[in-house]
Design an enzyme around this catalytic site. Structure first.
Site, PDB file in Angstrom:
ATOM      1  N   GLN A  86       0.812  -1.206   0.000  1.00  0.00           N
ATOM      2  CA  GLN A  86       0.000   0.000   0.000  1.00  0.00           C
ATOM      3  C   GLN A  86       0.844   1.253   0.000  1.00  0.00           C
ATOM      4  O   GLN A  86       2.034   1.230   0.316  1.00  0.00           O
ATOM      5  CB  GLN A  86      -0.922   0.011   1.221  1.00  0.00           C
ATOM      6  CG  GLN A  86      -0.203  -0.084   2.550  1.00  0.00           C
ATOM      7  CD  GLN A  86      -1.169  -0.295   3.710  1.00  0.00           C
ATOM      8  OE1 GLN A  86      -1.488   0.647   4.431  1.00  0.00           O
ATOM      9  NE2 GLN A  86      -1.636  -1.538   3.874  1.00  0.00           N
ATOM     10  N   HIS A  88      -0.001   5.816   0.592  1.00  0.00           N
ATOM     11  CA  HIS A  88      -0.990   6.780   1.060  1.00  0.00           C
ATOM     12  C   HIS A  88      -0.773   8.123   0.366  1.00  0.00           C
ATOM     13  O   HIS A  88       0.360   8.478   0.013  1.00  0.00           O
ATOM     14  CB  HIS A  88      -0.889   6.950   2.576  1.00  0.00           C
ATOM     15  CG  HIS A  88      -0.910   5.657   3.321  1.00  0.00           C
ATOM     16  ND1 HIS A  88      -2.013   4.830   3.349  1.00  0.00           N
ATOM     17  CD2 HIS A  88       0.047   5.007   4.042  1.00  0.00           C
ATOM     18  CE1 HIS A  88      -1.735   3.747   4.058  1.00  0.00           C
ATOM     19  NE2 HIS A  88      -0.494   3.837   4.488  1.00  0.00           N
ATOM     20  N   GLU A 123       2.804   7.585   8.333  1.00  0.00           N
ATOM     21  CA  GLU A 123       2.899   6.514   9.320  1.00  0.00           C
ATOM     22  C   GLU A 123       4.331   6.352   9.811  1.00  0.00           C
ATOM     23  O   GLU A 123       5.289   6.527   9.053  1.00  0.00           O
ATOM     24  CB  GLU A 123       2.437   5.174   8.719  1.00  0.00           C
ATOM     25  CG  GLU A 123       0.981   5.147   8.325  1.00  0.00           C
ATOM     26  CD  GLU A 123       0.560   3.836   7.681  1.00  0.00           C
ATOM     27  OE1 GLU A 123      -0.641   3.559   7.635  1.00  0.00           O
ATOM     28  OE2 GLU A 123       1.453   3.095   7.190  1.00  0.00           O
ATOM     29  N   HIS A 243       4.746   0.144   0.772  1.00  0.00           N
ATOM     30  CA  HIS A 243       5.238  -0.656   1.891  1.00  0.00           C
ATOM     31  C   HIS A 243       4.265  -1.780   2.225  1.00  0.00           C
ATOM     32  O   HIS A 243       3.098  -1.776   1.806  1.00  0.00           O
ATOM     33  CB  HIS A 243       5.443   0.226   3.135  1.00  0.00           C
ATOM     34  CG  HIS A 243       4.184   0.907   3.601  1.00  0.00           C
ATOM     35  ND1 HIS A 243       3.743   2.093   3.060  1.00  0.00           N
ATOM     36  CD2 HIS A 243       3.271   0.573   4.551  1.00  0.00           C
ATOM     37  CE1 HIS A 243       2.618   2.468   3.653  1.00  0.00           C
ATOM     38  NE2 HIS A 243       2.310   1.558   4.567  1.00  0.00           N
ATOM     39  N   ARG A 262      -4.099   0.451  -2.378  1.00  0.00           N
ATOM     40  CA  ARG A 262      -3.479  -0.874  -2.279  1.00  0.00           C
ATOM     41  C   ARG A 262      -2.890  -1.304  -3.610  1.00  0.00           C
ATOM     42  O   ARG A 262      -3.400  -0.954  -4.674  1.00  0.00           O
ATOM     43  CB  ARG A 262      -4.506  -1.902  -1.797  1.00  0.00           C
ATOM     44  CG  ARG A 262      -5.008  -1.600  -0.375  1.00  0.00           C
ATOM     45  CD  ARG A 262      -6.077  -2.571   0.084  1.00  0.00           C
ATOM     46  NE  ARG A 262      -6.483  -2.236   1.447  1.00  0.00           N
ATOM     47  CZ  ARG A 262      -7.437  -1.343   1.739  1.00  0.00           C
ATOM     48  NH1 ARG A 262      -8.069  -0.704   0.753  1.00  0.00           N
ATOM     49  NH2 ARG A 262      -7.741  -1.073   2.991  1.00  0.00           N
TER      50      ARG A 262
END
Length: 388
Positions: A86, A88, A123, A243, A262
């Protein structure tokens, strides 16, 4: 404001059945325990366990106090099998994509929706146990060392190496071309022989083949860095970083967003066009984020509006008059002094803090997630009328 909170583990299929229970010192549930969410995210808000808002969810308690909702989410994450590949979006792409899907009348909870809110989702993951992950693209030369070795074992993999040399491998691997499926099967068959010269890549293939046989994400994974983090090592995953976590226990800190594009290793929706627009294919030299030593703690400070600290002594947060907003998770007996009042926290206890500094934490082991230079969090509009 000191608000004691707790939450139950999320039972995603990839979760470990033991790691979270062992870390937090309680009996396992008997099923997978993938994540414990500590925060006010509406997907699984923590519940308040004491004080005047006892029994409420944390988001409701904060709203009742007239305060801003947290701009972060802390998770205890335990993977026993690979998570999805995935990436972001950044803030601008998230706002644009969210507005576009709203305008198209796509329900917010639709499985094929990519943007569920208008926010980025940076993240940070810090390993608690040895932690296996895929993170960021390797250089073309590094990827070709592995792919050429595989092609020498099975010629069906040669087209993957050719695409890497041409610079369009990711698009092709996600295209559905039958030749990709042949290459995936060939890589799975060649993995045992590859182990003699490329044991880490062979292990990646074996793990993914076991849980996601035939998935083209297996070949995407070979374009990425395969890392084993030692306890205390960290990765920062900014917008666009491709990642996947493979195995291990970690503390994950992120923005409170559900926006995930994804790229494989999942039965969920894969929006190929949007992923390709978001993903950053620039090679990374070393994706690890170094820690910063502090008095009584170490800090992980990514280029994001948050940071994570591991407290192992007496540690002060914030100066006089400075607002301290964040989450505390005690792993050992912990005392949190907030607005001059000492709060005792047993192992596995957690709390939300919103108070003037300094806040003082004394512990042989506690995690503290803090907001930092936090911009205003975009409000999520009410659901638009759905198209019939």
């Amino acid at each position: 404001m000191f608000v004691p909170i707790a939450n139950e583990p999320r039972d995603y299929a990839w979760g470990s059945s033991t790691l979270i229970a062992e870390y937090l010192g309680r009996a396992p549930s008997g099923g997978p325990e993938a994540e414990v969410w500590l925060g006010a995210h509406p997907g699984s808000p923590a519940r308040v366990t004491g004080g005047r808002h006892e029994g409420a969810t944390l988001d409701a308690a904060i709203e009742a106090e007239g305060l801003a909702q947290p701009a972060l989410l802390l998770k205890v994450l335990a993977a026993a099998a690979p998570l999805s590949l995935q990436a972001h979006p950044d803030d601008a792409r998230a706002r644009e994509g969210f507005a576009r899907e709203d305008a198209a009348g796509i329900p917010r909870d639709a499985p094929h929706r990519s943007y569920r809110d208008p926010s980025a989702k940076p993240e940070l993951i810090v390993a608690v146990t040895p932690f296996q992950a895929l993170c960021g693209f390797r250089s073309r030369e590094e990827a070709l060392v592995t792919l050429d070795a595989l092609a020498a074992l099975d010629a069906r993999i040669a087209p993957v190496a050719e695409r890497v040399r041409a610079g369009d491998a990711l698009e092709w691997l996600l295209s559905g071309d039958p030749e990709v499926a042949e290459a995936v099967a060939a890589a799975a068959s060649a993995a045992p022989a590859l182990a003699a010269t490329h044991p880490r890549d062979a292990d990646t293939i074996a793990r993914i083949t076991e849980t996601h046989p035939g998935d083209p994400g297996l070949l995407v994974a070979l374009l990425l860095h395969r890392l084993e983090l030692s306890p205390g090592e960290a990765l920062f995953l900014p917008a666009g970083n491709m990642h996947a976590y493979l195995e291990g226990l970690g503390m994950e800190l992120m923005g409170p967003s559900d926006n995930v594009l994804r790229g494989g290793l999942t039965p969920k929706h894969v929006d190929v066009a949007e992923l390709l627009a978001v993903v950053d294919r620039s090679p990374l030299a070393d994706p690890r984020l170094p820690a910063t030593p502090l008095e009584g703690a170490i800090a992980y400070r990514p280029e994001a509006p948050f940071e994570l600290r591991r407290v192992t002594g007496e540690h002060a947060i914030g100066g006089a008059g400075e607002r301290v907003r964040g989450l505390v998770l005690a792993i050992a007996d912990t005392t949190a002094e907030v607005e001059g009042e000492a709060q005792s926290m047993a192992p596995a206890a957690a709390a939300w803090i919103d108070a003037p500094g300094p806040v003082r934490i004394a512990s042989d082991g506690a995690w503290v997630a803090l907001e930092r230079d936090t911009p205003a969090r975009p409000a999520v509009p009410q659901d638009p009328p759905r198209h019939s």
